[in-house]
Design a protein around this motif. Structure first.
Motif, PDB file in Angstrom:
ATOM      1  N   GLY A  14      -4.216  11.371 -15.463  1.00  8.03           N
ATOM      2  CA  GLY A  14      -3.569  12.683 -15.345  1.00  8.03           C
ATOM      3  C   GLY A  14      -2.069  12.590 -15.564  1.00  8.03           C
ATOM      4  O   GLY A  14      -1.474  13.431 -16.241  1.00  8.03           O
ATOM      5  N   GLY A  18       0.013  14.505 -18.467  1.00 12.90           N
ATOM      6  CA  GLY A  18       1.130  15.356 -18.055  1.00 12.90           C
ATOM      7  C   GLY A  18       2.445  14.926 -18.683  1.00 12.90           C
ATOM      8  O   GLY A  18       3.230  15.754 -19.146  1.00 12.90           O
ATOM      9  N   SER A  47       0.713  16.110 -12.156  1.00 12.52           N
ATOM     10  CA  SER A  47      -0.246  15.756 -13.210  1.00 12.52           C
ATOM     11  C   SER A  47      -1.263  14.746 -12.695  1.00 12.52           C
ATOM     12  O   SER A  47      -2.437  14.784 -13.075  1.00 12.52           O
ATOM     13  N   ILE A  50      -3.755  16.705 -10.885  1.00  7.95           N
ATOM     14  CA  ILE A  50      -4.645  17.361 -11.854  1.00  7.95           C
ATOM     15  C   ILE A  50      -5.688  16.365 -12.343  1.00  7.95           C
ATOM     16  O   ILE A  50      -6.863  16.708 -12.513  1.00  7.95           O
ATOM     17  N   ILE A  53      -8.363  16.168  -9.809  1.00  6.18           N
ATOM     18  CA  ILE A  53      -9.266  17.318  -9.879  1.00  6.18           C
ATOM     19  C   ILE A  53     -10.337  17.086 -10.942  1.00  6.18           C
ATOM     20  O   ILE A  53     -11.466  17.580 -10.822  1.00  6.18           O
ATOM     21  N   SER A  54     -10.009  16.315 -11.951  1.00  3.01           N
ATOM     22  CA  SER A  54     -10.967  16.044 -13.031  1.00  3.01           C
ATOM     23  C   SER A  54     -12.193  15.278 -12.548  1.00  3.01           C
ATOM     24  O   SER A  54     -13.215  15.238 -13.242  1.00  3.01           O
ATOM     25  N   HIS A  70     -11.968  23.443 -12.255  1.00  3.61           N
ATOM     26  CA  HIS A  70     -10.911  22.594 -12.783  1.00  3.61           C
ATOM     27  C   HIS A  70      -9.775  23.428 -13.358  1.00  3.61           C
ATOM     28  O   HIS A  70      -8.598  23.155 -13.117  1.00  3.61           O
ATOM     29  N   THR A  74      -6.121  23.447 -11.815  1.00  2.00           N
ATOM     30  CA  THR A  74      -5.042  22.995 -12.694  1.00  2.00           C
ATOM     31  C   THR A  74      -3.961  24.064 -12.801  1.00  2.00           C
ATOM     32  O   THR A  74      -2.768  23.770 -12.733  1.00  2.00           O
ATOM     33  N   PHE A  78      -0.119  23.878 -11.690  1.00  6.18           N
ATOM     34  CA  PHE A  78       0.923  24.212 -12.667  1.00  6.18           C
ATOM     35  C   PHE A  78       1.903  25.234 -12.060  1.00  6.18           C
ATOM     36  O   PHE A  78       3.121  25.099 -12.207  1.00  6.18           O
ATOM     37  N   TYR A 102      -4.073  22.990 -22.227  1.00  4.64           N
ATOM     38  CA  TYR A 102      -5.346  22.736 -21.546  1.00  4.64           C
ATOM     39  C   TYR A 102      -6.462  22.533 -22.573  1.00  4.64           C
ATOM     40  O   TYR A 102      -7.240  21.582 -22.484  1.00  4.64           O
TER      41      TYR A 102
END
Length: 130
Positions: A14, A18, A47, A50, A53-54, A70, A74, A78, A102
């Motif tokens: 991530g 990012g 990031s 994020i 989260i994936s 997701h 995200t 952000f 994205y």
């Protein structure tokens, strides 16, 4: 310990996405504007989150639900990044850029997965021929 290693891997992946996105935005949309320590640090850390989260894509959730979760997660991160960085403005153009990035990252991930699957299939074919 395996779970921790996976989390670290997702976090750093991530961070990579990012960082690349941030550098591209600065280079092509805001040339001549130097990044601040606060912006760079927040981009890297958020990031990374994020990326965490994936991990939702490794669950048994339907893909459509996982994508929605997701995307919303995200986008919320952000927005948090934009609140942390006073120079950042949220308007329709930044939302469009967010969605575009994205989608581009999704396409990169899909192409990478396709390449991996093809490589695995080639190895299986070679093994079956022997």
């Amino acid at each position: 310990m395996k779970w921790f290693g996976k989390c670290v891997d997702y976090f750093f992946t991530g961070m990579g996405f990012g960082a690349i996105s941030y550098v591209c935005i600065l280079t092509f949309l805001y040339p001549g504007i130097a990044p601040t320590i606060r912006e760079t640090t927040s981009v890297l850390i958020i990031s990374g989150f994020i990326g965490l989260i994936s991990m939702i894509f490794e669950t048994d959730l339907p893909m459509s639900i996982a994508i929605i979760i997701h995307f919303v997660g995200t986008f919320c991160l952000f927005l948090a990044m934009a609140l942390i960085n006073p120079r950042w403005v949220i308007n329709i153009s930044t939302i469009v850029v967010f969605v575009l990035i994205y989608v581009i990252i999704w396409l990169i991930c899909l192409l990478e997965q396709k390449k991996t699957v093809n490589r695995i299939n080639d190895r299986i074919k070679k093994r079956n021929l022997k």
